[in-house]
Enzyme design. Structure first.
Site, PDB file in Angstrom:
ATOM      1  N   HIS A 276       0.829  -1.206   0.000  1.00 12.62           N
ATOM      2  CA  HIS A 276       0.000   0.000   0.000  1.00 12.62           C
ATOM      3  C   HIS A 276       0.870   1.265   0.000  1.00 12.62           C
ATOM      4  O   HIS A 276       0.736   2.119  -0.882  1.00 12.62           O
ATOM      5  CB  HIS A 276      -0.924  -0.022   1.228  1.00 12.62           C
ATOM      6  CG  HIS A 276      -1.834   1.160   1.318  1.00 12.62           C
ATOM      7  ND1 HIS A 276      -3.131   1.132   0.871  1.00 12.62           N
ATOM      8  CD2 HIS A 276      -1.628   2.427   1.790  1.00 12.62           C
ATOM      9  CE1 HIS A 276      -3.687   2.327   1.062  1.00 12.62           C
ATOM     10  NE2 HIS A 276      -2.793   3.125   1.619  1.00 12.62           N
ATOM     11  N   GLU A 277       1.773   1.351   0.958  1.00 12.25           N
ATOM     12  CA  GLU A 277       2.585   2.575   1.061  1.00 12.25           C
ATOM     13  C   GLU A 277       3.542   2.699  -0.125  1.00 12.25           C
ATOM     14  O   GLU A 277       3.813   3.807  -0.588  1.00 12.25           O
ATOM     15  CB  GLU A 277       3.352   2.606   2.392  1.00 12.25           C
ATOM     16  CG  GLU A 277       2.471   2.579   3.644  1.00 12.25           C
ATOM     17  CD  GLU A 277       1.379   3.645   3.689  1.00 12.25           C
ATOM     18  OE1 GLU A 277       1.542   4.706   3.042  1.00 12.25           O
ATOM     19  OE2 GLU A 277       0.338   3.415   4.351  1.00 12.25           O
ATOM     20  N   HIS A 280       1.730   4.364  -2.859  1.00 11.94           N
ATOM     21  CA  HIS A 280       1.793   5.824  -2.693  1.00 11.94           C
ATOM     22  C   HIS A 280       3.172   6.329  -3.125  1.00 11.94           C
ATOM     23  O   HIS A 280       3.296   7.358  -3.802  1.00 11.94           O
ATOM     24  CB  HIS A 280       1.583   6.207  -1.222  1.00 11.94           C
ATOM     25  CG  HIS A 280       0.154   6.149  -0.750  1.00 11.94           C
ATOM     26  ND1 HIS A 280      -0.846   6.870  -1.345  1.00 11.94           N
ATOM     27  CD2 HIS A 280      -0.429   5.484   0.287  1.00 11.94           C
ATOM     28  CE1 HIS A 280      -1.997   6.650  -0.684  1.00 11.94           C
ATOM     29  NE2 HIS A 280      -1.766   5.801   0.295  1.00 11.94           N
ATOM     30  N   GLU A 306      -4.781   7.564  -3.251  1.00 18.94           N
ATOM     31  CA  GLU A 306      -5.250   6.304  -2.685  1.00 18.94           C
ATOM     32  C   GLU A 306      -5.495   5.270  -3.786  1.00 18.94           C
ATOM     33  O   GLU A 306      -5.344   4.069  -3.566  1.00 18.94           O
ATOM     34  CB  GLU A 306      -6.518   6.561  -1.857  1.00 18.94           C
ATOM     35  CG  GLU A 306      -6.860   5.467  -0.875  1.00 18.94           C
ATOM     36  CD  GLU A 306      -5.846   5.278   0.259  1.00 18.94           C
ATOM     37  OE1 GLU A 306      -4.912   6.093   0.398  1.00 18.94           O
ATOM     38  OE2 GLU A 306      -5.988   4.279   0.975  1.00 18.94           O
TER      39      GLU A 306
HETATM   40 ZN    ZN Z   1      -3.236   5.186   1.736  1.00 22.21          ZN
END
Ligand code: ZN
Length: 512
Positions: A276-277, A280, A306
């Site tokens: 997830h990170e 980003h 996101e």
């Molecule tokens: Zn996030």
């Protein structure tokens, strides 16, 4: 010889360079502020908090002054009425219009309100920690009352012509409107509730036991770093550290920091935290480097941000193709835990759907229901149709309606998130919008890259990353999220792609 007291007239190009220079100086200091924040989360000694607060406030004050400076504003206004603002190159036209928009919004915020928001949200977050610890809604409610009063004041100052909730939403999802989001979320909820019920009632439910074996943290560190590197996160321009609450923070054009937490008895905590990170981070590392500190070098919106993290976490990271590549790597890293299992077993285990009370522990399908509940409640609080005093009851009733169970404690209900205490009002819907955008972008990428799943199964992630670089990252903030998605995918934004994606993937995982 005489000297003139009047400065020589500047060309629009010179004016543009001067305005950008000041915006970049503010960005340098904003990056210092971000570094202080990163350090606070990753390594601050227990008693250093108060002085760090002073340091952060001092730098934040300088950044705010640089950005709202009257002379800077005058130059932006002159620039905005110059021919360059209409007929310059697209990046320049977009930069001028966005700098003008940002300056107007920031300058309308009185210094008193900025300071009061900073002070109140800082104290409210401490009160929230204590209240959550004690599971005591009553001690936190007065703080929330103050925060929402200040946020309403902020909305009225910054965008007085807009609905107050839309005015706050604008900080995270520019130009979005709550009626449109409500309609989108209502359609989505109508599809998700039966899907959750079908997954829970399925005869062949996946079992996540394989993920709950011992996974030594030292081995996890090597493994997740290798996965992040493989999907394209550039460790010469970034790093990975440990925090209680994972995040991604950019400290400069070549310095993107991601963090994770570790659970030695549950592999997904770190692996999916990092996917997830890193998603980003890939976005931040892919933004136009030459425009760092200016709108053309910034993210389009939080929803788009996101979408990038969710795409890598869920649409890539939970797919059978990903596990075809990842399973041998994982088994080599964790021979004890995975020696007797298969790629299919691990991949199915990652698709377990179980309604639960805590948003950050929710599965991919129920997650959106948690977000929609918060969106409806915070909007009612801002618009004054719900009183803070009634929030806990409203939360519990709504939760029971959507999830079929009632939070046993406030800590597992209304007190679970820090966002409202931190003044992040209008932020929650961007999580679910990110899922909507991600599914539509992934569908388009798959259509345009016919060998995508074969590439992923072979550990080749560059074609997908290149596609995202060209269609999403390269545009910075010059397109708003709706136009960005529309341009990348050839159709208007629709939640139907998310519904189809979830239905199809979860049906496949619920077949024996
Ligand atoms: Zn996030």
């Amino acid at each position: 010889m005489t000297t003139s007291t009047r400065p020589p007239a500047q060309s629009p190009e010179e004016l543009f360079a001067e305005v950008c220079g000041q915006a970049r100086r503010a960005a340098v200091l904003a990056a210092v502020e971000a570094l202080l924040g990163w350090d606070e989360q990753t390594g601050l000694p227990a008693r250093a908090g108060a002085y760090r607060g002073e340091q952060a406030a001092a730098v934040a004050g300088i950044v705010h002054r640089l950005r709202t400076d009257q002379a800077h504003g005058d130059r932006i206004a002159r620039l905005a009425s110059s021919p360059l603002a209409r007929s310059g190159p697209p990046e320049v036209v977009g930069t001028i219009s966005l700098l003008a928009r940002d300056h107007t919004k920031q300058a309308r915020l009185p210094a008193r309100l900025v300071e009061e928001l900073a002070r109140t949200t800082s104290e409210a977050q401490q009160a929230w920690r204590a209240a959550r610890e004690a599971s005591s809604w009553k001690t936190f409610a007065p703080w929330l009352e103050r925060v929402f009063a200040l946020k309403r004041e902020q909305a009225a100052c910054q965008l007085p012509d807009r609905d107050p909730y839309d005015a706050l939403l604008d900080d995270y999802e520019p130009d979005a409107s709550w009626p449109a989001i409500t309609a989108r979320f209502d359609r989505l909820r109508g599809e998700l509730v039966p899907l959750v019920q079908a997954c829970v009632a399925a005869a062949e439910r996946p079992d996540d036991g394989v993920l709950r074996r011992p996974y030594p943290v030292a081995d996890q560190r090597r493994f997740v770093r290798a996965v992040a590197e493989k999907i394209g996160f550039d460790f010469t321009r970034g790093r990975l550290d440990t925090t209680a609450h994972p995040f991604c923070s950019t400290i400069g054009p070549d310095d993107c920091r991601i963090t994770t937490r570790w659970d030695e008895r549950f592999l997904p905590t770190a692996l999916y935290g990092v996917l997830h990170e890193a998603g980003h981070g890939l976005y931040e590392q892919g933004l136009p480097r030459d425009w760092y500190g200016l709108p053309a070098g910034e993210a389009a919106s939080l929803g788009i941000h996101e979408s990038q993290s969710r795409l890598w976490e869920n649409l890539v990271g939970r797919s059978p193709a990903f596990w075809e590549w990842c399973f041998p790597v994982a088994r080599a890293a964790f021979p004890q835990a995975l020696g007797d299992s298969t790629a299919r077993e691990v991949q199915r285990a990652l698709m377990t759907v179980t309604p639960s009370f805590i948003r950050v522990e929710a599965d991919e399908v129920t997650y959106n229901l948690h977000v929609m509940l918060r969106f409806d409640l915070e909007r009612a609080l801002v618009q004054g149709t719900l009183a803070v005093a009634d929030l806990r009851d409203a939360w519990n009733e709504r939760f029971e309606h959507d999830f079929g169970m009632r939070p046993p404690t406030d800590a597992e209900g209304v007190l679970q998130d820090i966002h409202w205490a931190a003044g992040l009002v209008g932020y929650f819907p961007t999580y679910a919008l990110g899922n909507v955008f991600a599914a539509q972008l992934m569908h388009a990428a798959r259509t345009q890259l016919p060998g995508l799943d074969r590439d992923i199964a072979a550990g080749r992630f560059a074609p997908l990353l290149d596609w995202l670089r060209r269609h999403v990252h390269a545009h910075g903030r010059l397109l708003d999220s709706e136009r960005l998605v529309e341009q990348a995918t050839g159709g208007p934004v629709s939640e139907q792609w998310l519904v189809d994606s979830l239905r199809q993937r979860y049906a496949a995982a619920h077949e024996g």
